[in-house]
Scaffold this active site. Structure first.
Site, PDB file in Angstrom:
ATOM      1  N   LYS A 241      41.132  36.849  50.341  1.00 37.40           N
ATOM      2  CA  LYS A 241      40.993  35.670  50.246  1.00 37.40           C
ATOM      3  C   LYS A 241      42.215  34.605  50.911  1.00 37.40           C
ATOM      4  CE  LYS A 241      41.203  35.476  45.374  1.00 37.40           C
ATOM      5  NZ  LYS A 241      40.832  35.154  44.651  1.00 37.40           N
TER       6      LYS A 241
ATOM      7  N   ARG B 173      35.758  47.737  44.355  1.00 40.29           N
ATOM      8  CA  ARG B 173      35.616  46.787  44.499  1.00 40.29           C
ATOM      9  C   ARG B 173      34.531  46.526  45.899  1.00 40.29           C
ATOM     10  NH1 ARG B 173      39.674  42.359  46.573  1.00 40.29           N
ATOM     11  NH2 ARG B 173      40.342  42.865  44.780  1.00 40.29           N
TER      12      ARG B 173
ATOM     13  N   GLU C  96      41.551  34.071  40.135  1.00 37.80           N
ATOM     14  CA  GLU C  96      42.309  32.761  40.144  1.00 37.80           C
ATOM     15  C   GLU C  96      42.358  31.694  41.363  1.00 37.80           C
ATOM     16  OE1 GLU C  96      45.567  35.175  42.791  1.00 37.80           O
ATOM     17  OE2 GLU C  96      46.766  33.080  42.034  1.00 37.80           O
TER      18      GLU C  96
HETATM   19  P1  ATP Z   1      43.896  38.037  44.679  1.00 35.40           P
HETATM   20  O1  ATP Z   1      44.429  39.124  45.944  1.00 35.40           O
HETATM   21  O2  ATP Z   1      43.818  36.493  45.310  1.00 35.40           O
HETATM   22  O3  ATP Z   1      44.477  38.377  43.521  1.00 35.40           O
HETATM   23  P2  ATP Z   1      40.877  38.470  44.115  1.00 35.40           P
HETATM   24  O4  ATP Z   1      39.925  38.980  45.232  1.00 35.40           O
HETATM   25  O5  ATP Z   1      41.898  39.785  43.571  1.00 35.40           O
HETATM   26  O6  ATP Z   1      41.782  38.029  45.376  1.00 35.40           O
HETATM   27  P3  ATP Z   1      39.926  37.168  41.575  1.00 35.40           P
HETATM   28  O7  ATP Z   1      40.697  35.611  41.814  1.00 35.40           O
HETATM   29  O8  ATP Z   1      42.435  37.703  40.690  1.00 35.40           O
HETATM   30  O9  ATP Z   1      40.633  37.909  43.272  1.00 35.40           O
HETATM   31  O10 ATP Z   1      39.368  37.783  41.546  1.00 35.40           O
HETATM   32  C1  ATP Z   1      38.576  37.194  40.218  1.00 35.40           C
HETATM   33  C2  ATP Z   1      37.870  38.622  40.133  1.00 35.40           C
HETATM   34  O11 ATP Z   1      36.494  38.679  41.153  1.00 35.40           O
HETATM   35  C3  ATP Z   1      38.536  39.885  39.611  1.00 35.40           C
HETATM   36  O12 ATP Z   1      38.094  40.568  38.543  1.00 35.40           O
HETATM   37  C4  ATP Z   1      38.876  41.193  40.855  1.00 35.40           C
HETATM   38  O13 ATP Z   1      38.585  42.460  40.200  1.00 35.40           O
HETATM   39  C5  ATP Z   1      37.683  40.581  41.268  1.00 35.40           C
HETATM   40  N1  ATP Z   1      37.182  40.764  42.811  1.00 35.40           N
HETATM   41  C6  ATP Z   1      37.746  40.524  43.308  1.00 35.40           C
HETATM   42  N2  ATP Z   1      37.162  40.653  44.855  1.00 35.40           N
HETATM   43  C7  ATP Z   1      36.534  41.311  44.575  1.00 35.40           C
HETATM   44  C8  ATP Z   1      35.896  42.609  44.833  1.00 35.40           C
HETATM   45  N3  ATP Z   1      35.925  42.644  46.134  1.00 35.40           N
HETATM   46  N4  ATP Z   1      34.729  43.199  44.885  1.00 35.40           N
HETATM   47  C9  ATP Z   1      34.298  43.215  43.592  1.00 35.40           C
HETATM   48  N5  ATP Z   1      35.214  42.394  42.395  1.00 35.40           N
HETATM   49  C10 ATP Z   1      35.771  41.858  43.070  1.00 35.40           C
HETATM   50 MG    MG Z   2      43.200  39.174  41.573  1.00 34.42          MG
END
Ligand code: ATP
Ligand code: MG
Length: 572
Positions: A283, A273, A48
């Site tokens: 974020k 994660r 995102e």
């Molecule tokens: P938000 O809280 O804004 O949704 P997010 O960390 O989930 O934040 P995204 O941009 O939705 O951010 O994440 C993009 C991809 O990265 C998603 O598939 C998410 O699952 C993966 N991702 C995000 N944070 C992690 C993490 N700490 N470890 C592994 N994968 C992650």
């Molecule tokens: Mg997300």
């Protein structure tokens, strides 16, 4: 130092090496055997655009692009840009730069969920026609209040049984901007008594009169993540939709939407994660650190962001190696940041050229070395890589040494310079301290020494051992530079885990940045350019910062030389 890399216990002993298989590989291989997707493997990385990518995203990127590579498949880059309130093109650009820098290519498969808004709208209309979605006039608070609890069923909305015609009409009018924000939603008609809260008539569309960074003012209704994500996956022909564990409870909804619409149905697979010690990964928290000035920006070298790690001196190879090493697991864990540091140290040890730099200079004068004489010594560029050769380094009567390398009253185990003791100057002579010069305050300002002229390269005492070897820089040839040393950004291993009422910023380490000016660099470091990486002998790995000017080189310490990970792993 590269041998015997300990397996990280937290990964359930699963190795992420391409040959071995983890639980995701098992699912894919099973699908390939059964022919569920005709042997195709197509993944996606769906950020995102509401912040910069961090090391957790790097894990997801390596996983998704890595799987595509291993199975001869494809991986898309898709922006999940369904929430115009928090999103921005600045993030769209930085995310692409970071994925590319990590070494992955989406070729021509760059997609935006917002490009599907028209199709998503049509899918919503199709659900309404099937009697599987309805326009609800409850407010967000009323919906929440009627949701029930995991053990108590929710209450059905009084608008749940509207006719298809009325729903179609209201939904069209929502799109046309006839209603204010929050006044109506489109909800799936599933089951208000479902034990899974996400199945209790979840909201699919909401009214938000906000300009979108790509679609402008074309839309004032925006799809919710759960609706947009599964359908974007389906539209792109994704086979394996890999996401983090918190989406496991969303999977029934993912499946429900695709089944009701009868469209291509990818398999969602969840993994744990990445969490890392001594930093935060949300974020929202990272944005606060930037906005409130606790760090200098998203790319501050103390940040766990990809651009921060890049500025710090991390290599893409070291981050990919880290991602492989931690593997994928089904349970949430915290990875020790020392493992990340181990990965970059291991990579840079192989390829970073060595240089001599004095961070906190103290003058050393060799009394019996002729004034005005300059010799050239030949210093190894990389003992790990003989092909890297040597470089000339000037040696003269007046040198800079590290303040730390001299002690007037040393403890017994001090192997460096002190009154009466002898040390070897790296690549050059043995020197013995004969005197100390102090200023009016009593601080040491200069060390006087004599040297053994036969102890240099080729001399008859060249091999004579001293208690220690120290690095140095010729005072007449040194280049002044600035060096930034970093420590953990937080004082506690899990700053995100602050108890009620404690702000995570109170755990920030006030000493996470130390800026040293007037550092003395060997002359070959004049003219370095941002991004160049070196090992400064005995001090660590350093990377040239973008703040560098022709007049003033600026370096960031990527990581020290001491491997704390090995120590930790050794204890385990
Ligand atoms: P938000 O809280 O804004 O949704 P997010 O960390 O989930 O934040 P995204 O941009 O939705 O951010 O994440 C993009 C991809 O990265 C998603 O598939 C998410 O699952 C993966 N991702 C995000 N944070 C992690 C993490 N700490 N470890 C592994 N994968 C992650
Ligand atoms: Mg997300």
């Amino acid at each position: 130092m590269t041998a015997d890399i300990p397996q990280v216990g937290q990964t359930n002993g699963e190795s992420a090496s391409p040959a071995a298989s983890n639980f995701i590989d098992e699912v894919i291989q099973e699908h390939n055997r059964s022919g569920r997707f005709g042997g195709r493997v197509h993944t996606r990385f769906p950020p995102e655009p509401n912040g910069y990518l961090h090391i957790g995203h790097a894990k997801s990127i390596c996983l998704n692009f890595g799987i595509a590579e291993r199975y001869g498949g494809l991986c898309n880059l898709r922006f999940d840009d369904t929430n115009p309130v928090t999103e921005d093109v600045e993030y769209v650009d930085s995310i692409q730069e970071d994925v590319r820098w990590l070494g992955f290519s989406w070729d021509d498969r760059l997609y935006f969920a917002s490009d599907y808004f028209e199709r998503l709208y049509e899918y919503a209309v199709a659900l309404i026609r099937k009697g599987k979605a309805y326009v609800c006039d409850l407010t967000a608070e009323q919906i929440a209040a009627a949701r029930g609890t995991p053990t108590r069923p929710g209450r059905e909305s009084p608008y749940r049984n509207r006719s298809v015609e009325e729903n179609l009409d209201l939904f069209a009018r929502m799109r046309n901007g006839e209603f204010p924000d929050g006044s109506r939603t489109l909800r799936a008609k599933i089951d208000m008594a479902s034990p899974n809260m996400h199945m209790r008539d979840p909201v699919l569309y909401r009214i938000v009169h906000v300009r979108h960074h790509r679609t402008g003012d074309a839309w004032c209704i925006y799809p919710m993540y759960d609706f947009a994500h599964c359908l974007s996956d389906s539209i792109e022909g994704i086979t394996h939709s890999i996401c983090t564990l918190e989406f496991e409870v969303h999977r029934p909804l993912y499946d429900w939407i695709l089944d009701e619409l009868g469209v291509h149905h990818p398999q969602q697979i969840e993994f744990a994660r990445l969490n890392m010690s001594y930093t935060v990964m949300s974020k929202r928290k990272l944005l606060r650190l930037v906005r409130e000035g606790y760090v200098r920006g998203w790319d501050d070298p103390r940040m766990p962001t990809i651009c921060g790690l890049r500025r710090r001196g991390y290599t893409p190879e070291s981050i990919r190696a880290f991602a492989e090493r931690i593997g994928v697991a089904k349970r949430d864990t915290v990875i020790d940041v020392a493992l990340l540091e181990y990965s970059v140290r291991e990579d840079l040890n192989k390829r970073a050229p060595r240089r001599m730099v004095v961070l906190r200079p103290l003058k050393l004068v060799i009394e019996n070395y002729p004034e005005g004489r300059v010799e050239t010594v030949h210093a190894l560029n990389n003992p790990e890589d003989p092909s890297a050769g040597t470089r000339p380094v000037e040696f003269s009567r007046t040198l800079w040494i590290e303040r730390d390398d001299f002690m007037e009253n040393p403890p017994r185990k001090f192997h460096r310079l002190s009154p009466g003791s002898e040390v070897r100057l790296r690549y050059a002579y043995l020197v013995s301290c004969t005197d100390i010069v102090k200023d009016a305050k009593g601080d040491i300002v200069e060390i006087r020494c004599t040297y053994d002229p036969e102890s240099g390269p080729g001399g008859k005492n060249a091999d004579r051992r001293a208690r220690g070897t120290i690095h140095w820089v010729s005072a007449g040839h040194a280049v002044d530079g600035e060096v930034r040393l970093y420590d953990r950004l937080f004082n506690v291993p899990d700053p995100a885990d602050a108890p009620e009422g404690v702000d995570f910023v109170s755990y920030l380490n006030p000493d996470s940045l130390e800026t040293l000016i007037g550092c003395k660099l060997e002359s070959s470091l004049a003219g370095v350019v941002p991004g160049e990486r070196f090992q400064f002998e005995r001090l660590g790995y350093f990377c040239v910062d973008p703040d560098t000017t022709p007049a003033l080189p600026v370096f960031n310490r990527t990581v020290g030389l001491k491997d704390t990970w090995g120590k930790i792993a050794g204890k385990a």
